[in-house]
Design a protein around this motif. Structure first.
Motif, PDB file in Angstrom:
ATOM      1  N   LEU A 108     -24.055   9.992  -5.148  1.00 56.15           N
ATOM      2  CA  LEU A 108     -24.224  11.416  -5.457  1.00 56.15           C
ATOM      3  C   LEU A 108     -22.928  12.016  -6.011  1.00 56.15           C
ATOM      4  N   GLY A 109     -21.791  11.609  -5.433  1.00 54.71           N
ATOM      5  CA  GLY A 109     -20.516  12.092  -5.947  1.00 54.71           C
ATOM      6  C   GLY A 109     -20.278  11.630  -7.370  1.00 54.71           C
ATOM      7  N   ALA A 110     -20.524  10.341  -7.626  1.00 61.76           N
ATOM      8  CA  ALA A 110     -20.337   9.795  -8.972  1.00 61.76           C
ATOM      9  C   ALA A 110     -21.319  10.421  -9.962  1.00 61.76           C
ATOM     10  N   PHE A 111     -22.521  10.740  -9.489  1.00 63.10           N
ATOM     11  CA  PHE A 111     -23.512  11.385 -10.358  1.00 63.10           C
ATOM     12  C   PHE A 111     -22.981  12.725 -10.876  1.00 63.10           C
ATOM     13  N   ASN A 112     -22.306  13.474 -10.014  1.00 60.95           N
ATOM     14  CA  ASN A 112     -21.713  14.738 -10.445  1.00 60.95           C
ATOM     15  C   ASN A 112     -20.704  14.516 -11.565  1.00 60.95           C
ATOM     16  N   LEU A 214     -14.805  10.217 -13.527  1.00 63.02           N
ATOM     17  CA  LEU A 214     -15.943   9.616 -12.825  1.00 63.02           C
ATOM     18  C   LEU A 214     -15.481   8.922 -11.548  1.00 63.02           C
ATOM     19  N   MET A 215     -14.379   8.193 -11.638  1.00 62.10           N
ATOM     20  CA  MET A 215     -13.855   7.488 -10.466  1.00 62.10           C
ATOM     21  C   MET A 215     -13.344   8.462  -9.403  1.00 62.10           C
ATOM     22  N   ALA A 216     -12.768   9.589  -9.846  1.00 59.88           N
ATOM     23  CA  ALA A 216     -12.303  10.605  -8.892  1.00 59.88           C
ATOM     24  C   ALA A 216     -13.476  11.192  -8.124  1.00 59.88           C
ATOM     25  N   PHE A 217     -14.573  11.467  -8.822  1.00 59.88           N
ATOM     26  CA  PHE A 217     -15.766  11.981  -8.143  1.00 59.88           C
ATOM     27  C   PHE A 217     -16.366  10.923  -7.226  1.00 59.88           C
ATOM     28  N   GLY A 218     -16.318   9.656  -7.666  1.00 58.78           N
ATOM     29  CA  GLY A 218     -16.820   8.581  -6.814  1.00 58.78           C
ATOM     30  C   GLY A 218     -15.990   8.426  -5.551  1.00 58.78           C
ATOM     31  N   LEU A 219     -14.655   8.508  -5.698  1.00 54.86           N
ATOM     32  CA  LEU A 219     -13.775   8.431  -4.532  1.00 54.86           C
ATOM     33  C   LEU A 219     -14.029   9.608  -3.597  1.00 54.86           C
TER      34      LEU A 219
END
Length: 324
Positions: A108-112, A214-219
């Motif tokens: 969900l974080g990475a989707f954002n 994208l990686m920051a949102f995934g983290l």
């Protein structure tokens, strides 16, 4: 020279000094406030909040904003709860439930981040939309029910102690150290600051801006998953209304700690200090008998002042660069 060093020390540790000042005030007003039990209670109660705020800080440093955090926590928590109560063997259920919560929150974080990159609009607008989407998903998969009666092994994550220190506090310390290392000692961390500070300059330097965002949102999503596990195991329940206002509180703590709305600036330690200021304020205000609504007014005023101070600092730095 000494005066300059003193001013630099004050500037770099302002939030920690404010935290100490607030604690001294409440310790004077309420003797119970300064007990070890109460201090540990503050840290334990705010463990999930600190972990969440660190995730928000990572996203903000990269130049983004995530307003859907509360519903990411809720959705991940419900997925964990469904597996915990699925009837499979307890140990397997706990392991699979934890993994499911982390995976769902990360996705969900990475989707954002993916949507912000794809639509080419600021993540605040994107997450304003996904916030509603995730809320709907949480209510659908939970069937608007709350889940209780989790296995004792899972509850230990949020309610257990190692000596006098609670497990949530230990988890929080590990998260702080790991994310501090990532941001300050790795290329990925430096890229996050570069992308948040000036995306175009970062792109010209050969950094894949979209990938880093994208990686920051995934983290951030991974950290939200950890926070969801800590929160649901401590409270012993999960629902679609798990932490509705945590995005507001987390952004408040970040800005208080010097993490800029614009991106490219901020430290994990200072974001943690911002969390502790809010946590100590809530605890202290309750101990002196202040009402919940009054606490909301004070927190809102603090955020407004923090944003104003952040804007002032940015404008002053911009003027200094022009005159240099």
């Amino acid at each position: 020279m000494e005066q300059s060093s003193f001013k630099s020390f004050i500037k770099n540790n302002m939030m920690w000094l404010i935290l100490i000042g607030i604690m001294i005030i409440f310790a004077i007003l309420s003797p119970n406030f300064r007990s070890f039990k109460n201090i540990m209670n503050i840290l334990t109660q705010n463990a999930y909040f600190i972990i969440t705020t660190i995730g928000i800080a990572v996203i903000m440093i990269s130049g983004g904003t995530d307003l859907s955090v509360g519903h990411i926590l809720a959705t991940a928590g419900i997925c964990t709860a469904l597996i915990l109560q699925s009837g499979i063997p307890t140990v397997a259920a706990i392991i699979l439930g934890i993994v499911a919560g982390l995976v769902v929150a990360t996705i969900l974080g990475a989707f954002n981040g993916l949507m912000a990159n794809t639509l080419k609009i600021h993540s605040m607008i994107v997450t304003l939309a996904t916030m509603t989407m995730f809320q709907g998903i949480a209510f659908i998969i939970s069937q608007s029910k709350s889940y209780y009666n989790f296995p004792a092994g899972y509850l230990t994550i949020g309610q257990g102690y190692v000596g006098p220190i609670s497990i949530p506090v230990i988890i929080t310390i590990v998260v702080i150290l790991v994310i501090h290392f990532i941001l300050s000692k790795t290329c990925f961390g430096r890229f996050i600051y570069a992308v948040g500070g000036n995306p175009e300059t970062a792109r010209l330097a050969g950094i894949n801006v979209s990938k880093i965002k994208l990686m920051a949102f995934g983290l951030g999503g991974i950290l939200f998953g950890i926070a969801s596990i800590v929160l649901t195991s401590r409270g012993g329940s999960a629902s679609a209304n798990l932490a509705p206002s945590i995005a507001f509180d987390g952004i408040t703590a970040c800005v208080l700690g010097g993490v800029s709305f614009i991106g490219g600036a901020g430290k994990v330690a200072d974001a943690v200090a911002g969390c502790l200021v809010l946590g100590v304020l809530s605890n202290g205000m309750q101990m002196v008998g202040m009402g919940v609504n009054t606490q909301y007014v004070i927190k809102g005023a603090i955020l407004l002042l923090a944003i104003g101070y952040d804007t002032f600092q940015r404008s002053r730095q911009a003027k200094a660069k022009k005159t240099a």
